[in-house]
Design a protein around this motif. Structure first.
Motif, PDB file in Angstrom:
ATOM      1  N   ILE A  93       0.859  -1.100  -0.213  1.00 30.60           N
ATOM      2  CA  ILE A  93       0.099  -0.054   0.069  1.00 30.60           C
ATOM      3  C   ILE A  93       0.800   1.350   0.067  1.00 30.60           C
ATOM      4  CG2 ILE A  93      -1.761   1.331   1.441  1.00 30.60           C
ATOM      5  CD1 ILE A  93      -2.959  -1.496   1.954  1.00 30.60           C
ATOM      6  N   GLU A  94       1.849   1.259   0.618  1.00 27.96           N
ATOM      7  CA  GLU A  94       2.909   2.365   0.842  1.00 27.96           C
ATOM      8  C   GLU A  94       3.438   2.450  -0.824  1.00 27.96           C
ATOM      9  OE1 GLU A  94       5.508   3.473   4.365  1.00 27.96           O
ATOM     10  OE2 GLU A  94       6.830   2.622   2.825  1.00 27.96           O
ATOM     11  N   VAL A  96       1.991   1.770  -3.473  1.00 22.55           N
ATOM     12  CA  VAL A  96       1.050   2.306  -4.640  1.00 22.55           C
ATOM     13  C   VAL A  96       0.824   3.737  -3.838  1.00 22.55           C
ATOM     14  CG1 VAL A  96      -1.322   2.144  -5.102  1.00 22.55           C
ATOM     15  CG2 VAL A  96       0.027   0.011  -4.653  1.00 22.55           C
ATOM     16  N   ASN A  97       0.630   4.043  -2.699  1.00 21.86           N
ATOM     17  CA  ASN A  97       0.643   5.327  -2.379  1.00 21.86           C
ATOM     18  C   ASN A  97       1.675   6.410  -2.753  1.00 21.86           C
ATOM     19  OD1 ASN A  97      -2.054   5.273  -0.889  1.00 21.86           O
ATOM     20  ND2 ASN A  97      -1.063   4.769   1.153  1.00 21.86           N
ATOM     21  N   ILE A  98       2.827   5.865  -2.787  1.00 25.46           N
ATOM     22  CA  ILE A  98       3.989   6.881  -3.313  1.00 25.46           C
ATOM     23  C   ILE A  98       3.601   7.130  -4.612  1.00 25.46           C
ATOM     24  CG2 ILE A  98       6.304   6.738  -3.958  1.00 25.46           C
ATOM     25  CD1 ILE A  98       7.048   5.263  -1.524  1.00 25.46           C
ATOM     26  N   ALA A 100       0.823   6.898  -6.363  1.00 26.67           N
ATOM     27  CA  ALA A 100      -0.415   7.758  -6.588  1.00 26.67           C
ATOM     28  C   ALA A 100      -0.471   9.432  -6.123  1.00 26.67           C
ATOM     29  CB  ALA A 100      -1.379   7.103  -5.757  1.00 26.67           C
ATOM     30  N   ALA A 101       0.409   9.401  -5.074  1.00 25.87           N
ATOM     31  CA  ALA A 101       0.470  10.874  -4.781  1.00 25.87           C
ATOM     32  C   ALA A 101       1.397  11.518  -5.472  1.00 25.87           C
ATOM     33  CB  ALA A 101       0.907  11.040  -3.258  1.00 25.87           C
TER      34      ALA A 101
END
Lengths: 290, 438
Positions: A93-94, A96-98, A100-101
């Protein structure tokens, strides 16, 4: 007047002869090109082979050793696999978050810069050249460089990777978005100008609605690329699933079940995002509503 | 009856308003969602902690070091010997007994003049005195058993002094002083990149460009070039090799993949492979190669081949086969069948049809895609090099991990950017040439 010589080929009595001669020269040049390319390719391969720790032919039988080890270990400990998948989910998730953000921030900044450098839309035509060079530089610096420098400055974790990918995204999106915006119709912009709209109002109401589908499509494609980049940067020390993969690898045999779980998660994520992104992009570019 | 038929028709004005309302929801909803997500990420990435802990110290060191170099004066506490070296490196060491004019060497005492009246005096084997104008004099005695004992002027300790039992670090604008149990180091900063052209042991160190040119004209050109090329501190030769290696990786990765994909794409294209099963196998193969990320391929291959440029090139090749296979097969499905029919009518077999009916149609498109990837793969090769250990990526990560030679990092970054620019220009030039039809 009729017998002005056009070329040696035209002068020959038989037109077929001239054509064949033309074909022969072209074939010759093509042959030289292919030969040169082949020499380049072989010598490049040999040079790379010579500078590598293990040679290509020696290593070839071992290529499948590691995947086989991973698969057999994962198979032996198949019961543990769901637990491992669950364990590495937060890192995934981290990652993917990197991505996406970074994509969001990069695309937002890139959109503004794109409008600033688009011919016909730019509010300050003098600044166009400078901003374009800035975008070129942002695209040219490899993200790993920025990430490593930022790790030194602000410490490890996801933020350096996010900033590094976002900067690269600004460069890439700025260029692509501006190419799209160049084809936008100026009609709405002129209309808005005639009623006294400011530059930002003209852009938001006149340009963005026209280019939004293409922009979103490019943004999704960039998101797919950024997920891969984010995994790689993790491996260099910037958090996320790449970091876990490096740790799992450094433990060596006996812990390859962890590597297997990470491979599975990464593969599944990349394929899923590619598929969903591809489907949405196809709908967007074909003009269907979201 | 007409009334009944019209009855279901809604009021057009109300309908329009409803659509506007829905649109408005989207227009305000999407930015709100983006904002909410970014807020979530801010907290997920421990943004508050980062801001609280943010300190510009490392950033300042980095910026200062990028455009300046420092000369270390190091005293060993075991025997009191003093050594002066650029960046503290062996290769930049001054010969025994020689010193720049701001250091005065005398037996048992070394006086280091920093800027603005700051003076560090190294006394005996382990005693240090640092005079800081406007603050006072700091004295320190280091020993193996007792650590570093320091006396400061009256008052609270300023934040540019960082002291613990075993290590004292004093950072001023004029220079730095670091005292540990085993050694004392004084650093003085100077603008520029030190010894970029020649090292201290080269006879050409310190000569101006005019002098160098006249000497080169006098027959020393080869020696001057050797002095520069074999510079131990900046390692121009190794750096040039590393850049070459990176381009090599990109070249093999891109063009090798293109050659293989040129064949596999035919099997994945509907127009050329009638058997759905074969087609599916090749398509899934392309998907698999693309889906397993370059990172995974790199990790897997480096187990078999060890570090080096070949590993990176092969990893890049595998991913690119997937990408090219997909792109090429899509292009192949869109070719004009008439040209192929024409070739077939002469009785040509499948290979001849492909060579004369298909390749001329698709080659410009393929080459354009390949050249485009070549440029972006040069950048990827830097990243892969950082993982597998090859090319400029390796030099960069090594230089960054040591966290001291930031001017070298800057040098490598500039070279990398120039390399990417050059590849970009080259591939753009070749593509334009191709589209014009040379």
């Amino acid at each position: 007047m009729a017998d002005i010589p056009l070329s040696p080929a035209a002068r020959t009595a038989d037109p077929a002869e001239g054509y064949l001669e033309l074909v022969r020269t072209r074939r010759l040049w093509n042959g030289v090109g292919v030969l040169l390319f082949a020499i380049f390719m072989v010598s490049a391969f040999l040079t790379a082979n010579g500078r590598n720790a293990g040679g290509f032919w020696n290593g070839l039988p071992n290529v499948f050793d590691f995947p086989a080890d991973v698969v057999s270990e994962a198979w032996d400990k198949a019961a543990l696999l769901p637990g491992l998948l669950w364990q590495f989910l937060p890192s995934l998730i981290e990652t993917v978050n990197i991505a996406a953000a970074a994509t969001l921030i990069g695309a937002l900044v890139g959109a503004v810069l794109a409008l600033l450098v688009t011919r016909g839309l730019a509010p300050a035509p003098r600044a166009v050249g400078v901003i374009r060079r800035l975008l070129d530089i942002l695209r040219a610096v490899p993200d790993v460089v920025i990430a490593l420098v930022l790790i030194f400055v602000i410490g490890g974790g996801p933020v350096p990777a996010m900033i590094a990918i976002a900067l690269h995204t600004v460069g890439a999106m700025g260029k692509l978005f501006s190419e799209v915006a160049e084809n936008a119709s100026l009609g709405p912009v002129e209309g808005l100008r005639s009623v006294g709209a400011t530059w930002s109002q003209r852009m938001i109401l006149g340009v963005i609605p026209q280019v939004a589908p293409n922009w979103v499509s490019y943004g999704l494609l960039r998101f797919e690329i950024n997920i891969r980049a984010s995994a790689i940067l993790g491996f260099v020390g910037a958090g996320g699933i790449g970091y876990d993969l490096r740790n799992a690898m450094s433990w060596g045999p006996g812990r390859f079940d962890e590597a297997a779980a990470i491979f599975l998660l990464l593969f599944a994520t990349i394929v899923t995002v590619d598929q969903i992104g591809g489907a949405i992009r196809q709908r967007l570019t074909r003009g269907a509503a979201l | 009856m007409t009334d009944a038929a019209l009855a279901p028709a809604r009021d057009p004005a109300a309908e329009t308003l409803r659509r506007f309302a829905r649109l408005r929801l989207w227009i305000f909803g999407i930015p709100a969602l983006i904002l909410a997500y970014l807020v979530y990420v801010f907290f997920a990435f421990e943004g508050p902690r980062l801001i609280a802990e943010a300190d510009g110290e490392n950033g300042r060191i980095l910026l200062a070091d990028m455009v300046s170099y420092k000369v270390h004066v190091t005293r060993d506490h075991r025997d009191g010997s003093v050594e002066i070296a650029m960046e503290g490196e062996r290769k930049g060491r001054y010969p025994e007994g020689e010193a720049p004019d701001w250091v005065s060497l005398s037996p048992g005492e070394t006086v280091v003049q920093l800027r603005d009246g700051h003076v560090v005096t190294l006394i005996g084997e382990a005693e240090t005195r640092f005079e800081v104008p406007g603050y006072g004099t700091i004295t320190a005695i280091a020993s193996r058993s007792g650590g570093v004992e320091t006396t400061y002027p009256e008052g609270p300790l300023p934040d540019w002094i960082n002291a613990s039992g075993n290590r004292v670090s004093i950072t001023t604008d004029a220079g730095r002083l670091i005292i540990t149990r085993s050694a004392t180091t004084v650093m003085r900063y100077f603008p520029g990149w030190e010894l970029f052209f020649f090292t201290l042991d080269s006879p050409y160190q310190g000569l101006g460009p005019g002098e160098l040119l006249s000497r080169a004209a006098g027959g020393e050109a080869a020696a001057i070039w050797q002095g520069f090329w074999r510079n131990d501190m900046w390692r121009h030769r190794e750096v040039a090799w590393a850049i070459f290696e990176t381009i090599l990786m990109a070249f093999i990765g891109t063009f090798g993949a293109a050659l293989i994909a040129l064949v596999t794409a035919f099997f994945a294209a509907r127009t050329f492979t009638r058997f759905a099963l074969v087609r599916q196998v090749f398509r899934r193969l392309h998907d698999f190669l693309r889906g397993v990320d370059g990172l995974i391929w790199t990790v897997v291959l480096s187990r078999a081949y060890g570090p080096g440029p070949l590993t990176g090139a092969l990893a890049m090749m595998l991913t690119e086969i997937g990408t090219f296979g997909k792109l090429f097969s899509e292009t192949l499905e869109n070719v004009d069948q008439k040209q192929i029919e024409g070739v077939r009518s002469t009785g040509a077999g499948a290979l001849t049809r492909a060579r004369f009916g298909v390749i001329p149609q698709v080659m410009p498109v393929f080459l354009s895609q390949i050249l485009y990837s070549f440029e972006s793969n040069t950048r990827s090769a830097t990243v892969i090099g950082a993982i597998t250990g090859g090319g400029i990526g390796l030099l960069l990560t090594q230089a960054i991990i040591t966290q001291k030679d930031w001017e070298e990092v800057t040098y490598y970054i500039i070279l990398t950017v120039l390399m990417v620019f050059a590849m970009d220009a080259l591939s753009g030039w070749a593509r334009r040439k191709l589209i014009k039809g040379s």
